[in-house]
Design an enzyme around this catalytic site. Sequence first.
Site, PDB file in Angstrom:
ATOM      1  N   THR A  26     -31.208   2.147   0.771  1.00  0.00           N
ATOM      2  CA  THR A  26     -30.262   1.170   1.335  1.00  0.00           C
ATOM      3  C   THR A  26     -30.733   0.779   2.730  1.00  0.00           C
ATOM      4  OG1 THR A  26     -28.391   1.896   0.023  1.00  0.00           O
ATOM      5  CG2 THR A  26     -27.873   0.938   2.163  1.00  0.00           C
ATOM      6  N   HIS A 175     -27.221   3.608 -11.270  1.00  0.00           N
ATOM      7  CA  HIS A 175     -26.955   4.550 -10.171  1.00  0.00           C
ATOM      8  C   HIS A 175     -25.726   5.392 -10.534  1.00  0.00           C
ATOM      9  CE1 HIS A 175     -26.578   6.373  -6.353  1.00  0.00           C
ATOM     10  NE2 HIS A 175     -26.672   5.322  -5.557  1.00  0.00           N
ATOM     11  N   ASN A 178     -24.980  10.394  -5.983  1.00  0.00           N
ATOM     12  CA  ASN A 178     -24.605  10.301  -4.567  1.00  0.00           C
ATOM     13  C   ASN A 178     -23.158   9.932  -4.269  1.00  0.00           C
ATOM     14  OD1 ASN A 178     -27.238  10.996  -4.234  1.00  0.00           O
ATOM     15  ND2 ASN A 178     -27.954   8.956  -3.686  1.00  0.00           N
ATOM     16  N   TYR A 180     -20.997   7.844  -5.806  1.00  0.00           N
ATOM     17  CA  TYR A 180     -20.454   6.510  -6.090  1.00  0.00           C
ATOM     18  C   TYR A 180     -19.734   6.505  -7.450  1.00  0.00           C
ATOM     19  CZ  TYR A 180     -23.064   5.723  -1.893  1.00  0.00           C
ATOM     20  OH  TYR A 180     -23.504   5.828  -0.596  1.00  0.00           O
ATOM     21  N   ASN A 235     -20.720  12.152   0.476  1.00  0.00           N
ATOM     22  CA  ASN A 235     -19.557  11.370   0.038  1.00  0.00           C
ATOM     23  C   ASN A 235     -18.447  12.259  -0.516  1.00  0.00           C
ATOM     24  OD1 ASN A 235     -20.327   8.814   0.895  1.00  0.00           O
ATOM     25  ND2 ASN A 235     -21.499   8.392  -0.986  1.00  0.00           N
TER      26      ASN A 235
HETATM   27  C1  8OZ Z   1     -27.288   5.850   2.502  1.00  0.00           C
HETATM   28  C2  8OZ Z   1     -26.449   4.945   3.103  1.00  0.00           C
HETATM   29  C3  8OZ Z   1     -25.754   4.078   2.317  1.00  0.00           C
HETATM   30  C4  8OZ Z   1     -25.870   4.109   0.948  1.00  0.00           C
HETATM   31  C5  8OZ Z   1     -27.088   6.332  -1.839  1.00  0.00           C
HETATM   32  C6  8OZ Z   1     -26.799   3.963  -1.835  1.00  0.00           C
HETATM   33  O1  8OZ Z   1     -27.037   7.398  -1.241  1.00  0.00           O
HETATM   34  C7  8OZ Z   1     -26.860   5.068  -1.124  1.00  0.00           C
HETATM   35  C8  8OZ Z   1     -26.713   5.030   0.348  1.00  0.00           C
HETATM   36  C9  8OZ Z   1     -27.415   5.878   1.152  1.00  0.00           C
HETATM   37  O2  8OZ Z   1     -27.308   6.300  -3.045  1.00  0.00           O
END
Ligand code: 8OZ
Length: 359
Positions: A26, A175, A178, A180, A235
Amino acid sequence: MSKDLFSPVVLGSISLKNRIVMAPLTRNRAGEGGVPQAINATYYAQRASAGLIVTEATPISAMGHGYPALPGIYTDAQVAGWKKVTDAVHAKGGKIVIQLWHVGRISHPSLLPNQALPVAPSAIKPAGQAFTYQGLVDYVEPRALDASELPAIVQDYVHATKSAIAAGFDGVEIHAANGYLLDQFLRDGANHRTDQYGGSIENRARLLLEVTQAVVNVIGADKVGVRVSPVNPFNDMSDSNPQAVFNYVANALNQFNLAYLHAVEGGIHGGGKADPFDFSVFRKQFKGAYMANLSYDKKRGNQAVASGHADVVAYGVPYIANPDLVERFQQDAPLNEADSNTFYGGAEQGYTDYPALHG
Ligand code: 8OZ
């Protein structure tokens, strides 16, 4: 002869000239409306000697956004912008897949249409703060998705995959890592549902498998990868039994014959300590090609390939600072240091101005 990072390989139907992959990164440098610009094409083309580029995580819909200046893959203008990127990478003999992303609860109303609440499997506010155009702001409690809303999200993945084909990508990566949306469904720290999308491991994996099936139906399994991060706490993520969840996921993904499975083999982004997890056991569940990621250097990458643990190795931070990482590894040349101040947002500085060995 034994394999190393410089041996060619075929992932599904994608032929790679070497096993060095540029990991998804990112960088928050897309133009207005999430449209990739000439500078983004320059950045990716500079890195085209990688065997494969996985693009930065790219929202599949307006509700999939969670940070400033992300590119999207759902409008005609975004497709046209990405076409310039794929053309530039292909002109230099590279291969590029796009990472399809929905952030789920890792967002903020100020980043969403009509100040909407972020959506998630359950109404559980993550600890921490969102990056917004107004700076860091506490996360809000997301709205729990009703099961009746999930088919529309699957359709957003379908639309994004069609858009990726139109934009000239060699494939897509789903994806599911992480913290999401798809990962929020997988791990029980974020998923407290009591319907067919929560509770048992089979139920928590259901949305990922439905999305994978739908994406495969559009583009073909031999052009689809999936990324997971079984123990990344980033996260505010956790699971009561990650080994069981992700062994199940790897096994369940065998049904598709995917191009590859991509794993973040620990914790990233300073999210804290990762739970214990046996990645060698996990990897053995999966019958297809395996992409390993997390702090590999040349030596450990070669070992992972030679031992058969990994078919390809994805490098993240080293690719920020070394557009010619393949050449540097080949020549055992020193690597440029990445400047973390310019990771997220900005312009050329720290993006397209890292020097190659040979201008
Ligand atoms: C770091 C900052 C913002 C997003 C991920 C898409 O960790 C990210 C991400 C990483 O998969």
